[in-house]
Write an enzyme that holds these catalytic residues in place. Structure first.
Site, mmCIF file in Angstrom:
data_model
loop_
_atom_site.group_PDB
_atom_site.id
_atom_site.type_symbol
_atom_site.label_atom_id
_atom_site.label_comp_id
_atom_site.label_asym_id
_atom_site.label_seq_id
_atom_site.Cartn_x
_atom_site.Cartn_y
_atom_site.Cartn_z
ATOM 1 N N GLY B 49 0.766 -1.245 0.000
ATOM 2 C CA GLY B 49 0.000 0.000 0.000
ATOM 3 C C GLY B 49 0.790 1.284 0.000
ATOM 4 N N HIS B 257 -3.240 -7.770 11.002
ATOM 5 C CA HIS B 257 -3.761 -6.931 9.924
ATOM 6 C C HIS B 257 -5.206 -7.337 9.652
ATOM 7 C CE1 HIS B 257 -4.272 -5.019 6.045
ATOM 8 N NE2 HIS B 257 -3.110 -4.410 6.184
ATOM 9 N N ARG B 273 -8.989 -0.231 1.813
ATOM 10 C CA ARG B 273 -9.896 0.565 2.639
ATOM 11 C C ARG B 273 -9.555 2.047 2.522
ATOM 12 N NH1 ARG B 273 -8.487 -1.250 7.827
ATOM 13 N NH2 ARG B 273 -6.899 -2.485 6.787
#
Lengths: 246, 662
Positions: B49, B257, B273
């Site tokens: 990410g 996580h 998200r």
């Protein structure tokens, strides 16, 4: 559901085995039987064989998520990443062999790292920029968003070696840089931060071990697990090199 | 005996190790990197990410700076972090990212003008400034006030690691591949390198060095399901522990996580998200707003993982043959976004689940992900007790994450710690302190000892099966040392791990007797080490009778600042001890920039420390006075908690941002 209720398949995994450190060993096939489970990958299969059948079996996994490129091998003769190969997509008879062309460590484990390091050193796969000194406190250099995306597209190579194993040219020319090498050159050529001139790139790959050696069989493109645009990049480099030669 | 001498031995070839290597090289020192796998295959490559750095280029990052990043990091840590270290980190993160941009990371960039984004399940239009065009952009991540997580699609770790390894090639860093450090060479409180085993030939090699750096990542694989690569087994922490001198910090601080896929535990990035993906239960109901009305799916990781578990315990999970799970819905982001910014996620869903995440929901549940604990060091990355031993990245506890790490702060830490520790090591090498004074006969003893251990494993008969012990250890950690913990289960875990530790002394390597490449032998000695590491985690969790960050005790739900504002310090003083030794290091409130307070999730369950209010009053007073005098934010910060002098000179400068200090 009805399919899951059926008795699980028994997979017959035939592995080409050889321990080069054992003077009495010779390459031979060995077959193991493993009961298939749902969602089973070759990562699960091979670990099960090691844990329950033969703990000397050698293979390489690291991320087991298709990200790191460690586990490339020949699955039914085709180079691919074992960790993300689901057994349900294969027949019950599965043949595994180490990736050809790379130094064998044992069984399915090959020394791709050494080969790739040699390639990176040879092609100097880093940003060449002597003029522009880094100043860590200053705003970063700007880059067009599309260009950054294009560079990343080529940067996605995981050095798994599948394209090398699938390459016809390299069978004849030991020093051929392979699609992995040509893709890297295309990546740095595209990157405005790399100040190497077209002449310098030509010097490096404008020959038979580089872009003019490729016989355009394009096995590389067929087997690349990251779906890199190898065909179009090799074609692009050829045009670019020809233009430069004229 | 084969001996290799070098200035700096670096164990581990991921982002942190390579950044230390290029840093000491630049200062003119020699180094060798030992790595289990080709560096580009290290677990750093799996970070998807992004990397947090307060560049404030994108519209949603406007107003961001080191102060905001620092505040998020401290709250995220549940006040467990060393605030000076966190300050050093947030100050240097923008420098590290700009350095990486210079070395070739493409980083996704700001596109001027309007774009559509999904925020709180609604389409919104974000307008990016003209002057930000082409600078590094950022996405939203959990537990952050601003959009601060810089990324390259969702292959951020990959692109960082490739640039870093290529830089190491350029700098001619010597890398010894498939070499595993199995013990540290030390004498009189000083580390002199390591004994390493060549995983291809089996040869033992003594690496003798002035400084030794452990950058081997975390220890997630002591759990049966983890997002970690299979090489993240805690061997770096284990060899430090086995010196009996070096200490480990906060080993019980383990992060889960929220969104790993079921059943294999492969990560789908927090970016899912961050970019607007939702968590849904068996009824397709979005439950997070009920628990955390403000941050919803983007609360801190420890909070989201606990809320998901709570919700499943209420019977709201989706039943599957692998146990309950929930859904991650990213279909609302649209195919174009997924194929551009979440392509690794898409590949993972296709290859491991056989689904298209642009059309279908992803089955997820909280899974072991990160080790906040590690080798305890000073802010310079040096062991507090074993001179010449350094550690950086996830392997270390220097300690910027406390009891919970923010998403995007891990890869960021690797490169920041690497660049700083490289400078501190270089300073050390340039002092007389670093001279080698170990006799080669003593080096040989360390090699001999390891040889004997390997001989014993190979010649043992009728011993234990390492796989059986290891699988049991993994199960114990999953069942009894998980997201929610309690005294009864933890005691059971400690008792059983203690027994496994004894049994592990009797491991036999069955059938596979080769001294060269031999996976069974490797599994045998690693299992012995992993069980010790597991014991430090379980024992630390048992003794810590409070809940802080990711360490959540059902029988002690309060964060107890009165009694537990301290770091757990673990050692293993004698080889024959059956248990690790625990001590505690006080965390001093009186020097904090942000004294302990409410994190803002759920109900405030804190037993406060009286000193917190005193310190807060002091901080407020300084703030007020200096603001009245017209001092800038740097001057005020310096008055509250000075840190800048601790940084190497070259990294002390003020960071430029659009509209600030340019």
């Amino acid at each position: 559901m009805s399919q899951e209720a059926k008795a699980p398949r028994i997979l017959k995994i035939s592995i080409l085995r050889f321990d080069p450190h054992d003077p009495e060993d010779f390459p031979h096939m060995e077959t193991f039987e493993v009961e298939e489970a749902s969602g089973m990958t070759l990562f699960v299969v091979l670990n099960e064989i090691r844990e329950h059948h033969d703990n000397s079996l050698k293979f390489d996994f690291v991320c087991r998520a298709g990200i790191c490129g460690s586990c490339s091998m020949l699955v039914n003769g085709k180079p691919t990443l074992a960790c993300r190969t689901l057994t349900k997509k294969l027949d019950t008879n599965i043949t595994l062999a180490p990736l050809p062309l790379f130094e064998l460590i044992g069984d399915l484990s090959v020394y791709t790292g050494k080969w790739m390091r040699g390639l990176n050193e040879r092609l100097e796969t880093w940003i060449h920029d002597k003029s522009n000194e880094l100043q860590v406190d200053k705003l970063e250099e700007r880059m067009e968003p599309e260009l950054a995306d294009e560079i990343y597209e080529l940067d996605r190579c995981v050095e798994c070696g599948c394209c090398v194993a699938g390459c016809g040219t390299i069978q004849m020319r030991d020093n051929f840089v392979g699609a992995v090498g040509l893709n890297k050159v295309a990546r740095y050529h595209l990157d405005p931060r790399d100040k190497r001139s077209d002449d310098e790139f030509y010097e490096m790959i404008g020959n038979e071990d580089g872009v003019f050696g490729c016989m355009t069989l394009l096995g590389c493109e067929d087997v690349c697990p990251k779906d890199l645009p190898l065909q179009s990049k090799i074609a692009y480099l050829r045009r670019m090199m020809l233009k430069n030669a004229l | 005996m084969k001996v290799i001498y070098t200035d700096v031995l670096i164990i581990g070839g991921g982002l942190a190790g390579l950044r230390v290597a290029t840093g000491v090289k630049e200062r003119g020192h020699d180094c060798v990197v030992l790595t289990l796998v080709p560096p580009k295959r290290s677990h750093s490559s799996a970070a998807q990410g992004g990397m947090q750095a307060s560049l404030a280029n994108s519209n949603m990052g406007e107003g961001d700076n080191e102060d905001v990043h620092f505040s998020d990091t401290i709250k995220g840590s549940d006040w467990g972090a060393d605030q000076v270290v966190a300050r050093m980190f947030t100050h240097c993160a923008p420098k590290a990212i700009r350095e990486l941009a210079h070395w070739g990371v493409p980083w996704s960039r700001v596109q001027r003008g309007d774009r559509t984004a999904i925020i709180n399940a609604k389409k919104v239009t974000i307008t990016e400034k003209d002057e930000a065009h082409g600078l590094i952009t950022a996405r939203d991540f959990g537990g952050t006030k601003k959009w601060r997580t810089c990324y390259t699609s969702d292959g951020t770790g990959h692109s960082m690691l490739y640039a870093m390894d290529n830089k190491a090639h350029e700098d001619k860093v010597e890398i010894h591949e498939r070499l595993e450090a199995i013990s540290l060479i030390h004498e009189n409180g000083r580390c002199y390198g390591a004994v390493a085993r060549n995983l291809m030939s089996g040869e033992l090699v003594a690496y003798v060095s002035k400084a030794t750096t452990i950058a081997t990542g975390g220890y997630g694989r002591i759990y049966s399901v983890s997002t970690n690569a299979i090489i993240c087994q805690g061997i770096g922490q284990a060899i430090a522990l086995e010196t009996g001198v070096a200490t480990l910090g906060n080993m019980e601080a383990i992060q889960f996580h929220p969104t790993a896929i079921v059943p294999v535990g492969i990560l789908t990035t927090e970016g899912c998200r961050g970019d607007g993906g939702l968590l849904l239960d068996k009824d397709g109901y979005r439950f997070m707003p009920d628990y955390e009305p403000e941050k919803k799916e983007l609360a801190s990781r420890d909070v989201v993982s606990r809320r998901m578990t709570e919700h499943m315990r209420k019977g709201k999970g989706v039943k599957s043959r692998y146990g309950d799970h929930l859904w991650l819905d990213i279909t609302i982001l649209g195919r174009a976004h997924i194929e551009k910014n979440l392509r690794e996620v898409k590949e993972i869903c296709e290859n491991f689940l056989g689904i298209d995440p642009a059309e279908e929901w992803i089955p997820v549940r909280p899974t072991q992900h990160y080790s906040m604990g590690g080798i305890r060091t000073t802010y310079k990355g040096e062991s507090q007790t074993l001179k010449g031993l350094y550690s950086a990245g996830e392997a270390a506890c220097w300690d910027m994450h406390g009891f919970n790490r923010l998403g995007g702060n891990s890869v960021s830490e690797t490169v920041v710690a690497g660049m700083l520790v490289a400078e501190y090591i270089s300073d050390y090498l340039e002092s007389d302190d670093s001279n080698l004074s170990i006799h080669t006969a003593n080096v040989e003893k360390f090699v001999q000892k390891e040889q004997e251990k390997i001989d014993a494993l190979l010649s043992k008969e009728e011993g234990e099966d390492a796989y059986v012990l290891r699988r049991r250890m993994e199960e114990i950690m999953m069942e009894d040392v998980g997201i929610f913990r309690n005294g009864k289960d933890l005691q059971k875990a400690v008792d059983e791990l203690k027994e496994l530790h004894q049994r592990a002394k009797n491991i036999e390597v069955f059938r596979s007797k080769s001294r060269a490449a031999n996976p069974a032998l490797v599994n045998a000695y690693r299992t012995q080490k992993m069980i010790k590491v597991a014991l430090t985690v379980a024992y630390g969790a048992l003794l810590r009778t409070e809940s802080r960050g990711a360490h959540s005790r059902e029988d002690f739900p309060k964060r107890d600042d009165e009694n537990w504002l301290k770091r757990s310090i673990t050692t293993w003083p004698n080889e024959n001890d059956t248990m690790p030794h625990m001590e505690y290091e006080e965390i001093d409130i009186s020097t904090m920039e942000i004294p302990p307070g409410f994190r803002g999730y759920g109900k405030d369950l804190t037993t406060t420390n009286a000193h917190s209010a005193d310190r807060q009053a002091q901080v407020d007073k300084i703030n007020e006075e200096l603001e009245a005098q017209g001092k800038d934010r740097f001057e005020i910060q310096e008055a509250i908690m000075p840190f800048i002098d601790k940084l190497p000179k070259k990294y002390q400068g003020i960071n430029e941002r659009l509209g600030e200090n340019v």
